[in-house]
Design an enzyme around this catalytic site. Structure first.
Site, PDB file in Angstrom:
ATOM      1  N   LYS A  35      54.156 -45.490   3.693  1.00  0.00           N
ATOM      2  CA  LYS A  35      55.788 -45.472   4.691  1.00  0.00           C
ATOM      3  C   LYS A  35      55.341 -44.274   5.078  1.00  0.00           C
ATOM      4  CE  LYS A  35      58.750 -44.915   0.757  1.00  0.00           C
ATOM      5  NZ  LYS A  35      59.596 -45.485  -0.433  1.00  0.00           N
ATOM      6  N   TYR A 244      65.044 -12.226  10.576  1.00  0.00           N
ATOM      7  CA  TYR A 244      66.337 -12.692  10.614  1.00  0.00           C
ATOM      8  C   TYR A 244      67.584 -12.037   9.798  1.00  0.00           C
ATOM      9  CZ  TYR A 244      64.714 -15.370  14.533  1.00  0.00           C
ATOM     10  OH  TYR A 244      64.168 -15.584  15.784  1.00  0.00           O
TER      11      TYR A 244
HETATM   12  C1  LIG Z   1      59.068 -45.669  -2.216  1.00  0.00           C
HETATM   13  C2  LIG Z   1      58.903 -46.529  -2.449  1.00  0.00           C
HETATM   14  C3  LIG Z   1      58.653 -47.124  -3.759  1.00  0.00           C
HETATM   15  C4  LIG Z   1      56.865 -46.063  -3.810  1.00  0.00           C
HETATM   16  O1  LIG Z   1      57.657 -44.928  -4.784  1.00  0.00           O
HETATM   17  P1  LIG Z   1      56.524 -43.218  -5.286  1.00  0.00           P
HETATM   18  O2  LIG Z   1      58.039 -43.303  -6.001  1.00  0.00           O
HETATM   19  O3  LIG Z   1      56.383 -42.373  -3.951  1.00  0.00           O
HETATM   20  O4  LIG Z   1      55.404 -44.700  -5.947  1.00  0.00           O
HETATM   21  C5  LIG Z   1      57.943 -48.089  -4.057  1.00  0.00           C
HETATM   22  N1  LIG Z   1      59.071 -49.488  -3.554  1.00  0.00           N
HETATM   23  C6  LIG Z   1      59.757 -49.076  -2.830  1.00  0.00           C
HETATM   24  C7  LIG Z   1      61.276 -49.922  -2.983  1.00  0.00           C
HETATM   25  C8  LIG Z   1      60.129 -47.525  -2.072  1.00  0.00           C
HETATM   26  O5  LIG Z   1      60.871 -47.595  -1.700  1.00  0.00           O
END
Ligand SMILES: *Cc1c(COP(=O)(O)O)cnc(C)c1O
Length: 349
Positions: A35, A244
């Site tokens: 993702k 800044y």
């Molecule tokens: C993002 C996510 C993962 C992966 O999690 P990590 O901690 O990055 O390994 C797995 N399952 C769900 C439902 C998630 O939202």
């Protein structure tokens, strides 16, 4: 010229996937969570490399991400959508052959009415209270949902990065209780859960951050390095300020390097004070506020003006940087932004 060069080691990502895969039984499938553009590192590069390594199941958050992934990987791999079956996504789910991870009764109804024979998964909430059918809801709809033969039943641990947290075993018990006797494959663990041991693995694990070299997978091979070019170097007098808000004032005559890259490239203002860049082996403190496109670095102690300074390398990890700003490696990774030149090692062939 871009702001900097982000080196992304696809060989290391592949090695991390293999290592996490080896931690579970042969009968347990290891998926890959890609993702948010593969945690900021580039979906279209990362996913094919993982597919080549043997990954056959991928998770993304949105249907749009799923569509891009389908175009990238072709028809074979299974692509799960963590947002589930959102209204307006039905045709895309069908056309791109995506598997929505249903997370509410409303979504279950929508799915069974609009795409009755299309594969779907289910998300159960076992205590995170974020996404998924709650236990009382599940009791009401379980028979109906299971009769439609979900291809996966999943839940998510909220404290798996703390191995001793009693929440882990509580969520494990809830997941067992809610899925007792079901035939569908089950999945509970992301990276943190994989490290908790085989009792948490079930039929599929879903590693994300560990693939990309981040905690809680401390043994991960490092994946990213980030070099920023120096634009100019100059001397200032004691008493002059930098940047800044004049938030930093030189106590002694100093030499400053102004470097390409700023908060628009993921160096959040919260990383100051405390952020350091490396001139080879020598740490150099960032001084003054981070601007949108620029950082200012104190290089008074160097015997030469560097051409590049390094923010991330195998010894200076996203998690170490995150700690400076009171955040987590996940956030540093996904903030890296689109302006860098990306150099990939080990692309899929
Ligand atoms: C993002 C996510 C993962 C992966 O999690 P990590 O901690 O990055 O390994 C797995 N399952 C769900 C439902 C998630 O939202």
């Amino acid at each position: 010229m871009p702001t900097g060069t982000l080196h992304i080691d696809l060989e290391a990502i592949a090695a991390n996937w293999r290592a996490l895969d080896r931690m579970s039984a042969q009968s347990c499938e290891t998926a890959a969570v890609v993702k948010a553009d593969a945690y900021g590192l580039g979906l279209t590069q990362v996913a094919p490399r993982l597919a080549q390594e043997g990954a056959r199941a991928f998770f993304v958050a949105t249907t749009d991400e799923g569509l891009e992934l389908r175009r990238t990987l072709g028809p074979e791999p299974r692509i799960y959508i963590l947002y589930g079956h959102m209204s307006g996504d039905t045709q895309m789910i069908k056309r791109a052959d995506l598997v929505p991870m249903i997370c509410s009764i409303e979504q279950l109804t929508r799915h069974l009415e609009t795409l009755p024979r299309h594969p779907f998964g289910l998300q159960l909430d076992t205590g995170m209270n974020r996404l998924g059918l709650r236990e009382a809801e599940w009791q009401v709809v379980a028979d109906l949902a299971l009769a439609a033969e979900p291809v996966l039943i999943a839940s998510h641990l909220h404290s798996a990065d703390e191995p001793d947290s009693p929440h882990n075993t509580a969520q494990l018990s809830a997941f067992r209780r809610m899925t007792e006797g079901v035939e569908a494959p089950r999945s509970l663990s992301a990276t943190g859960g994989i490290l908790l041991g085989p009792g948490f693995h079930f039929d599929m694990t879903r590693p994300g951050v560990g693939l990309y070299g981040g905690l809680p997978y401390a043994k991960a091979e490092p994946v990213v390095a980030l070099d920023l070019p120096v634009i100019t170097c100059f001397d200032i007098e004691a008493g002059e300020s930098v940047g800044y808000g004049a938030s930093w004032t030189a106590r002694a005559p100093s030499r400053i390097a102004t470097v390409a890259g700023g908060y628009a490239d993921g160096m959040h203002r919260a990383l100051q004070p405390g952020m350091e860049l490396m001139a080879g082996p020598v740490p150099c403190p960032a001084v003054g506020r981070v601007s949108m496109d620029l950082l200012t670095i104190d290089i008074s102690h160097l015997d030469h003006d560097p051409d590049v300074l390094t923010l991330l390398d195998p010894h200076h990890t996203v998690d170490a940087l995150a700690q400076v700003g009171g955040t987590i490696g996940y956030e540093v990774l996904t903030s890296l932004g689109a302006r860098y030149a990306r150099r990939y090692r080990g692309a899929a062939t």
